[in-house]
Each structure stands twice: as C-alpha cells, then as structure tokens.
Design a protein around this motif. Structure first.
Motif, PDB file in Angstrom:
ATOM      1  N   UNK A 113      49.165  18.673  24.698  1.00 60.30           N
ATOM      2  CA  UNK A 113      47.989  17.967  24.048  1.00 60.30           C
ATOM      3  C   UNK A 113      46.864  17.963  23.781  1.00 60.30           C
ATOM      4  N   UNK A 114      46.587  19.158  24.403  1.00 60.85           N
ATOM      5  CA  UNK A 114      44.982  18.900  24.183  1.00 60.85           C
ATOM      6  C   UNK A 114      43.817  19.780  24.987  1.00 60.85           C
ATOM      7  N   UNK A 115      44.340  19.725  26.317  1.00 61.40           N
ATOM      8  CA  UNK A 115      43.730  20.488  27.183  1.00 61.40           C
ATOM      9  C   UNK A 115      42.989  21.920  27.169  1.00 61.40           C
ATOM     10  N   UNK A 116      42.184  22.731  27.726  1.00 56.79           N
ATOM     11  CA  UNK A 116      41.707  23.402  26.861  1.00 56.79           C
ATOM     12  C   UNK A 116      41.149  24.457  28.756  1.00 56.79           C
ATOM     13  N   UNK A 117      41.758  25.921  29.094  1.00 57.58           N
ATOM     14  CA  UNK A 117      40.666  26.536  30.447  1.00 57.58           C
ATOM     15  C   UNK A 117      40.672  27.525  29.585  1.00 57.58           C
ATOM     16  N   UNK A 118      39.384  28.139  30.321  1.00 64.01           N
ATOM     17  CA  UNK A 118      38.996  29.563  30.257  1.00 64.01           C
ATOM     18  C   UNK A 118      38.834  29.813  31.535  1.00 64.01           C
ATOM     19  N   UNK A 119      40.421  31.285  31.604  1.00 64.80           N
ATOM     20  CA  UNK A 119      39.590  32.064  33.213  1.00 64.80           C
ATOM     21  C   UNK A 119      39.348  33.477  32.691  1.00 64.80           C
ATOM     22  N   UNK A 120      38.060  34.024  33.849  1.00 62.49           N
ATOM     23  CA  UNK A 120      37.910  35.281  34.097  1.00 62.49           C
ATOM     24  C   UNK A 120      38.690  35.659  34.155  1.00 62.49           C
ATOM     25  N   UNK A 121      38.306  37.354  34.705  1.00 62.08           N
ATOM     26  CA  UNK A 121      39.199  38.288  34.769  1.00 62.08           C
ATOM     27  C   UNK A 121      39.366  38.377  36.750  1.00 62.08           C
ATOM     28  N   UNK A 122      37.846  37.563  37.617  1.00 62.38           N
ATOM     29  CA  UNK A 122      37.896  37.955  38.312  1.00 62.38           C
ATOM     30  C   UNK A 122      38.351  36.299  38.681  1.00 62.38           C
ATOM     31  N   UNK A 123      38.372  35.457  38.340  1.00 60.01           N
ATOM     32  CA  UNK A 123      40.141  34.092  38.408  1.00 60.01           C
ATOM     33  C   UNK A 123      40.756  34.436  38.293  1.00 60.01           C
ATOM     34  N   UNK A 124      40.950  35.393  37.671  1.00 56.42           N
ATOM     35  CA  UNK A 124      42.687  36.113  37.118  1.00 56.42           C
ATOM     36  C   UNK A 124      42.884  36.374  38.062  1.00 56.42           C
ATOM     37  N   UNK A 125      42.553  37.062  38.753  1.00 54.71           N
ATOM     38  CA  UNK A 125      42.890  37.980  39.780  1.00 54.71           C
ATOM     39  C   UNK A 125      42.830  37.454  41.085  1.00 54.71           C
ATOM     40  N   UNK A 126      41.998  36.245  41.039  1.00 56.76           N
ATOM     41  CA  UNK A 126      42.473  35.231  42.851  1.00 56.76           C
ATOM     42  C   UNK A 126      44.297  34.570  42.810  1.00 56.76           C
ATOM     43  N   UNK A 127      44.085  34.143  41.643  1.00 61.45           N
ATOM     44  CA  UNK A 127      45.207  33.466  41.326  1.00 61.45           C
ATOM     45  C   UNK A 127      47.005  34.922  41.611  1.00 61.45           C
ATOM     46  N   UNK A 128      46.318  35.117  40.504  1.00 56.38           N
ATOM     47  CA  UNK A 128      48.101  36.003  40.658  1.00 56.38           C
ATOM     48  C   UNK A 128      47.801  37.688  41.858  1.00 56.38           C
ATOM     49  N   UNK A 129      46.470  37.099  42.665  1.00 60.34           N
ATOM     50  CA  UNK A 129      46.806  37.717  44.736  1.00 60.34           C
ATOM     51  C   UNK A 129      47.443  37.115  45.385  1.00 60.34           C
ATOM     52  N   UNK A 130      46.346  35.516  44.469  1.00 58.17           N
ATOM     53  CA  UNK A 130      47.957  34.449  45.828  1.00 58.17           C
ATOM     54  C   UNK A 130      49.236  34.188  45.407  1.00 58.17           C
ATOM     55  N   UNK A 131      49.134  33.954  43.980  1.00 55.05           N
ATOM     56  CA  UNK A 131      51.180  34.338  43.292  1.00 55.05           C
ATOM     57  C   UNK A 131      51.775  35.151  44.616  1.00 55.05           C
ATOM     58  N   UNK A 132      51.416  35.947  44.188  1.00 57.32           N
ATOM     59  CA  UNK A 132      52.264  36.885  44.718  1.00 57.32           C
ATOM     60  C   UNK A 132      51.544  37.346  46.597  1.00 57.32           C
ATOM     61  N   UNK A 133      50.804  36.630  47.104  1.00 55.09           N
ATOM     62  CA  UNK A 133      51.542  37.164  48.681  1.00 55.09           C
ATOM     63  C   UNK A 133      52.545  35.437  49.031  1.00 55.09           C
ATOM     64  N   UNK A 134      52.383  34.039  47.759  1.00 50.57           N
ATOM     65  CA  UNK A 134      53.405  33.406  47.859  1.00 50.57           C
ATOM     66  C   UNK A 134      54.996  33.780  47.837  1.00 50.57           C
ATOM     67  N   UNK A 248      54.299  24.908  43.135  1.00 51.09           N
ATOM     68  CA  UNK A 248      53.159  25.736  42.918  1.00 51.09           C
ATOM     69  C   UNK A 248      52.265  25.521  43.467  1.00 51.09           C
ATOM     70  N   UNK A 249      51.741  24.245  43.373  1.00 50.99           N
ATOM     71  CA  UNK A 249      50.862  23.911  43.618  1.00 50.99           C
ATOM     72  C   UNK A 249      50.133  23.088  45.320  1.00 50.99           C
ATOM     73  N   UNK A 250      51.421  23.470  46.135  1.00 49.21           N
ATOM     74  CA  UNK A 250      51.229  23.519  47.592  1.00 49.21           C
ATOM     75  C   UNK A 250      52.005  24.752  48.145  1.00 49.21           C
ATOM     76  N   UNK A 251      52.604  25.825  47.153  1.00 44.34           N
ATOM     77  CA  UNK A 251      51.731  26.861  48.128  1.00 44.34           C
ATOM     78  C   UNK A 251      51.413  28.180  47.829  1.00 44.34           C
ATOM     79  N   UNK A 252      50.931  28.248  46.809  1.00 42.83           N
ATOM     80  CA  UNK A 252      49.819  29.125  46.156  1.00 42.83           C
ATOM     81  C   UNK A 252      48.742  29.249  46.417  1.00 42.83           C
ATOM     82  N   UNK A 253      48.042  27.583  45.728  1.00 44.65           N
ATOM     83  CA  UNK A 253      46.684  28.131  46.631  1.00 44.65           C
ATOM     84  C   UNK A 253      46.578  27.772  48.217  1.00 44.65           C
TER      85      UNK A 253
END
Length: 658
Positions: A113-134, A248-253
């Motif tokens: 639908x047109x959304x754009x997200x740009x994720x840095x390596x630092x942000x990606x690492x943080x998201x991956x760690x949160x998801x791994x802990x979830x 996901x939006x309740x558990x991961x963050x």
C-alpha cells in the motif's frame, strides 16, 4: 532421463553474441579480469582445504576457531569447519555494529500500500534481540524448530535472525501456500512454534495468513505446535486461542534488547526449507550454520560486487531459498543495504518495480526471467517512463533465461550498459554455483557462463563419462562445497538416493546430481537446458526444451513459451509448445505456420513443433517457475496429478483445459 540421455543434442540454438566487461566494470570490481578469476579457480582446486579455511577465517566471525576444514570420511554426509563456534545472527548484525556501522541502513522496506521503513543495523540488532527474548519467553529453546508463515514484512527477516540468534532452526513456509501444505511442513519438521501475521497484501488483495494457520492446526492435527506469534499487518478480524496465540506488538517490544548470540557448532542446523515435490512428499532441505553462512557471504560478494554506499534489491520472497540467501543472510552478512518489497507488479501498478528503483536509487537488481518476460510482453513504454540510471548491475535467478529476454533486459532496463549475472543454483546448493563475475567473465545471452571458484561442475552421460562439446548430459558437481545441503530432514536415505546415487561414481567418488540437463560450448560455458525431464526425445534426437523456447521467444510476436513432449507412436515424443503472445499480436493460421518455420530456421527442422497452443498465460508456481509437468499432462490428454500447492493461479489450468 533414460539411458540414452547422453546422445548428442543434434541441434543447438545459435547464439554468438559475447559481451565483455567494460573497463569501468573491471576497474571497480573486486575480482578484476579473467586471470584473477582463473587464479582463484586454480587455488581452490589445488588446495581446497587451504582455500576454504582461509575464506572462512576471513569472511566470518568465530567465537572459537575450527579444527578441520572439511570432513568427507562418510560421503555424502559432509562436515564443514568442525570444532568451530559461530552464529549467523552475530555475523549479520553484531560485528557490523561493533565496527561502527550501526547507523547504516540495513533494510529498506516498502509495503504494497506504500509504507516505507528504513531500519539501521543498530535498530535491526535491537529488534532481533527483543524477538529472540520473546521466543525464549514462549518456551523456544536451542534446537527447537520454528515455522514462519509470513508476508514480506521486516518482521520476517527479524524472525529468521532471532531464531538463528538463539539456535532455534527455522522453517519458512511461503505465505502463498495452502493450510494443507503448511500442515504437512509443520508436521514433517515437528515445529514447536509458528510465527505468522493476521494477513498480508498481494496484488491489491489481503491474503489471510492467521486463518490458514488456524485451519492447519485445527483438530490437534499439528500436536507439536505449542505457540503462535502473530504480527498485526492488515488489522483484519482473526480468532485468538488464549494460552497459545500471542500478539507480536504486545510481546516483543516488552523484551530486553540484550540477548547474547548463542555460540553454535558449525554443523548445528540453521534452517529446514521444503522443496515442492512434483510427485510425492516435499523434501525438507537441511542447511547448517557455518558452511551456509560462508557460502551466502562469499557468493553475494563475488557476484554482486556491492560497494559500501550501494543499494541492492532481490525481488524474491523470503519463503524461497533466494530470499534466504540473497535478501537476508548474504547481504546482511556483508553489511549491505538490502531492499524488501511486499508487492509485485500488477494491473493497478505495472511500473511498481521501476518506481521503486527510481525512488530508492537502487544499484543492483536481481529478479526472475519469468518477470522479465512479463515486462517484455507489456512493452518498453512502462519502464521508459522511469529514471533507471542508478542501476549498475542486473541479475537473473530461478530458471534459464532466453537470449532475447536477456538482451531486452540489458537494453531496456540496463540502458545497454549494465552487466548481467545469470545465476544457476538450487535450494539444495545454498547459494549460486555457476555465474559470471561482473569484472572477470565475458557474458553470452542465455548462458550462466562458468562455475564459481571451488565448484567443479561437469556434464556427463548415464555412465558418468564426460560428454563432448555441445552434447547434452547430466549436470553434476564433483566435490563438496561449504553451502551444500547436509541431508533431507528425517530421511538421510532419500538424500543419498535422490542426489548422490542417481548416477554412478566418477573415479570412485560420489557426485552430486543437480537434476538438470546442460551442455557446454567450445569456450567451456554452461548452458542449462532445464530439468532432465524437460528434455524431449524426438526420433532418437534429444532436444532441450529451453532451446526451443528460446527460439520461439526470439520471434517478435511471442512473449513467452513453454515446450513439452507428448507420447507419439512414430517419433517417440512430439513437440508441443504453449505460447503467449505480445500485446497486439493475433493468433491465426499464418502466425502458427510462421512460428514453426521460425523454429526450424533457428534450430533445425528436427525441433519444429508438432503442435502450438496459444494461451493468455502459463501455469506458474508462486516463485515464477513454469510448471511444465502440468503442461505435459495436458498435452498428453492426461489427468493432472501430484502436488499443485505451489500453483499461483488455478484458473490458468481451467483455461488450458478448455
């Protein structure tokens, strides 16, 4: 292929055009010129242990160095880099952040639908760690298999990397598969959890995913599954099972960004990916940690030659091996910026790809021949509306490309200046095996050119003997390589029989049979003819369907063609061509005759189709491959059997039956 498969292919599509790397391409390439490529080939052949050992130490981070490079004492079961400890998630994220690349963009994502997200390596690492802990919170431990059934959203890549981080192998199931296909794969792998989404967008429609998961799990039909983690993507109404389902939006963050990467043995499983079987049960291809990581890392580096500031886009879905190796693991292991796109070109937005390239100033573009032929059919008016000057390198993947499509791709999309890397490989090989290197190898339209350093490819007959120039035969790999599959999940005997015992040993050693037929020209270039069952035996002459298809597509009225054989009492097999026409072209008796004459002129009278059927579209898998076995059944007037779960549009079959 029958025992006479080594019989000479009597006629060969004439393709004499050669494109040498430009001085500019050579000067900027990391592998400069054919002499450097040949030096690497010789080095890998003369001392493979040294070649791969040095590559692994240079290319990957190790918590603990390996003791041996390759253990091949029990072929075909290889062990690479035994004794070593590493982690793919660490190699893709932590090491780049520690080297000061934390603010570099890792993923550019665009939703349909047109959304754009740009994720840095630092942000990606943080998201991956949160998801791994979830994942740990819902009971996932090292060794537990996690199934992913996702749309093309960043959370798909995050989930893969999170699984790798804690040592839980993943099994990604393409989001277009049915609930029955999902159930089969979950049960075969004994997945303990599923990561999915409420839905995804595809061709302006919402594809329901969570409902398909519920259907797959209904009636306790997948008893191994304990948890389902759900990304909210489309906000459509879904059912939730308390105690099993989590948002996901309740558990991961809520999780910590601290999750040290598990130190994995080199041969620990990284993922299981199922190949769709034409008959029988899909095979669970097993890839392990260090060898796969190294092969994805090196081949991405060699073939795409990406520079620090460049933006790379592979149009595949992460549900396929191409998405694994060349959207996620290869680019991120090299610290590159990789693009993920949820959508596809569609009637409401036929210029979707070119718009993305223009807006994000993409430099490297990697897509399937099927897509290129579809663009050709629509004409150059659409891509000509966009500024594609940022493109520096083009690639193709998934099946052999017709020379005319190759030329169109180069001229119209590449502005007559971009080199093309036509890559041959498979789910089972982990990464590319045969491909041009842009600054080193001259290209020929339709040829994957030469094997990469360390890959010893050969074309042999049914007795395992090498065939002559331009003779068709079986494509085999003679020696192990780091990215090779290790086994078929739960069925080592099927692995041995399907891939290593189909042909006799060569000089006493087992060889890997790829399932593809090929020929090699006078310059040693490989021309992939397609699966061995895509070779037609006409009056004792063996003809590659790919070459007949290429001849048909070279006619200016033809957009796409698929050629199959059907039983014939006199000739053994008759040639049947299914043809889609360019817009504006009309099928009539004159065109029918013209096309048959055209093939005779291009290849020879022996390749003249006995029958040509015009159709608006061809039956394709969701990854874009033409399902020729369905066409063979239709041509022979037989009932279509076997697995059709990968078929993208079932209406195509109905139309063809009519």
């Amino acid at each position: 292929m029958s025992s006479d498969s080594s019989a000479k292919i009597e006629t060969v599509l004439q393709e004499e055009r050669v494109f040498n790397p430009s001085d500019e391409t050579i000067n900027r390439a990391s592998i400069k010129g054919f002499a450097q490529y040949q030096k690497m080939v010789n080095s890998a052949k003369s001392d493979p242990q040294k070649f791969w050992g040095e590559a692994a130490l240079e290319g990957l981070h190790w918590f603990k160095p390996f003791n041996t490079v390759l253990d091949w004492t029990d072929p075909p079961f290889a062990r690479w880099f035994d004794g070593g400890k590493t982690n793919v998630s660490y190699n893709c994220l932590d090491r780049h952040v520690k080297q000061g690349k934390g603010e570099k963009i890792a993923i550019i994502w665009e939703g349909e639908p047109g959304e754009v997200r740009k994720i840095t390596y630092k942000q990606l690492l943080e998201q991956v760690c949160r998801t791994a802990n979830a994942l740990k919170e819902i009971g996932i431990k090292k060794g537990d298999l996690v199934a992913l059934y996702m749309p093309m959203v960043p959370e798909a890549a995050v989930a893969m990397l999170a699984c790798a981080r804690i040592g839980a192998p993943h099994s990604v199931v393409f989001g277009g598969f049915s609930s029955e296909a999902l159930r089969d794969r979950i049960n075969d792998g004994q997945a303990k959890a599923i990561i999915t989404a409420d839905g995804g967008f595809r061709k302006d429609k919402i594809i329901s995913l969570k409902n398909a998961v519920d259907s797959a799990l209904s009636g306790n039909s997948c008893p191994s599954v304990e948890s389902v983690l759900v990304v909210k993507r489309t906000s459509e109404s879904i059912s939730f099972s308390p105690g099993r389902d989590y948002w996901w939006h309740e558990l991961v963050p809520a999780q910590s960004i601290d999750c040290p990467a598990e130190e994995m043995d080199s041969e620990d499983r990284l993922f299981v990916l199922y190949t769709s079987g034409s008959t029988g049960k899909p095979k669970g291809v097993v890839h392990t940690t260090a060898g796969y990581n190294l092969w994805a890392h090196m081949t991405f580096q060699w073939i795409f030659d990406v520079r620090e500031e460049e933006i790379y886009w592979c149009t595949a879905d992460v549900g396929w091996i191409t998405g694994h190796s060349y959207i996620v693991y290869g680019p991120l292991s090299n610290g590159s910026t990789t693009v993920m796109y949820e959508g596809v070109p569609r009637p409401s937005n036929p210029g979707a790809f070119w718009d993305l390239i223009e807006r994000h100033k993409i430099n490297i573009f990697y897509t399937a021949p099927t897509a290129i032929r579809a663009f050709m059919k629509s004409g150059r008016d659409i891509p000509d509306k966009y500024n594609l000057k940022s493109l520096r390198l083009l690639g193709t993947v998934g099946e052999p490309i017709n020379p005319e499509a190759w030329i169109w791709y180069r001229d119209v999309i590449g502005g007559n200046s971009c080199p093309i890397v036509d890559t041959w490989w498979q789910t089972e090989t982990g990464g590319v095996m045969i491909s041009p290197l842009p600054g080193a190898i001259p290209t020929k339209p339709g040829s994957a050119t030469l094997p990469l350093p360390g890959i010893e490819a050969e074309i042999v007959n049914a007795e395992g003997k090498s065939v002559d120039v331009n003779q068709g035969g079986y494509l085999v790999i003679k020696h192990p390589w780091p990215g090779m599959m290790r086994t078929v999940h739960g069925n080592p005997q099927r692995f041995r029989e399907s891939y290593w015992e189909y042909l006799p040993p060569i000089n006493g050693s087992l060889v890997y049979f790829a399932g593809d037929g090929a020929r090699r020209d006078k310059d040693g270039y490989f021309w992939i003819m397609g699966r061995v069952d895509d070779v037609i035996n006409v009056s004792g002459h063996r003809l590659g369907t790919m070459e007949i298809e290429s001849a048909l597509v070279s006619h200016n009225s033809v957009a796409e063609a698929a050629v199959v054989g059907k039983p014939d009492d006199i000739k053994g097999e008759a040639i049947v061509a299914f043809v889609t026409l360019e817009s504006g072209a009309n099928h009539n008796e004159k065109l029918l005759t013209d096309l048959k004459v055209h093939v005779s002129t291009e290849i020879g009278a022996i390749a003249r189709p006995d029958e040509i059927r015009f159709t608006n579209s061809l039956p394709k898998t969701r990854s874009g491959k033409i399902m020729r076995r369905l066409l063979r059944a239709l041509a022979a007037g037989e009932e279509v059997k076997g697995d059709t779960s990968t078929l993208e549009d079932r209406n195509v079959l109905d139309e063809l039956r009519k």
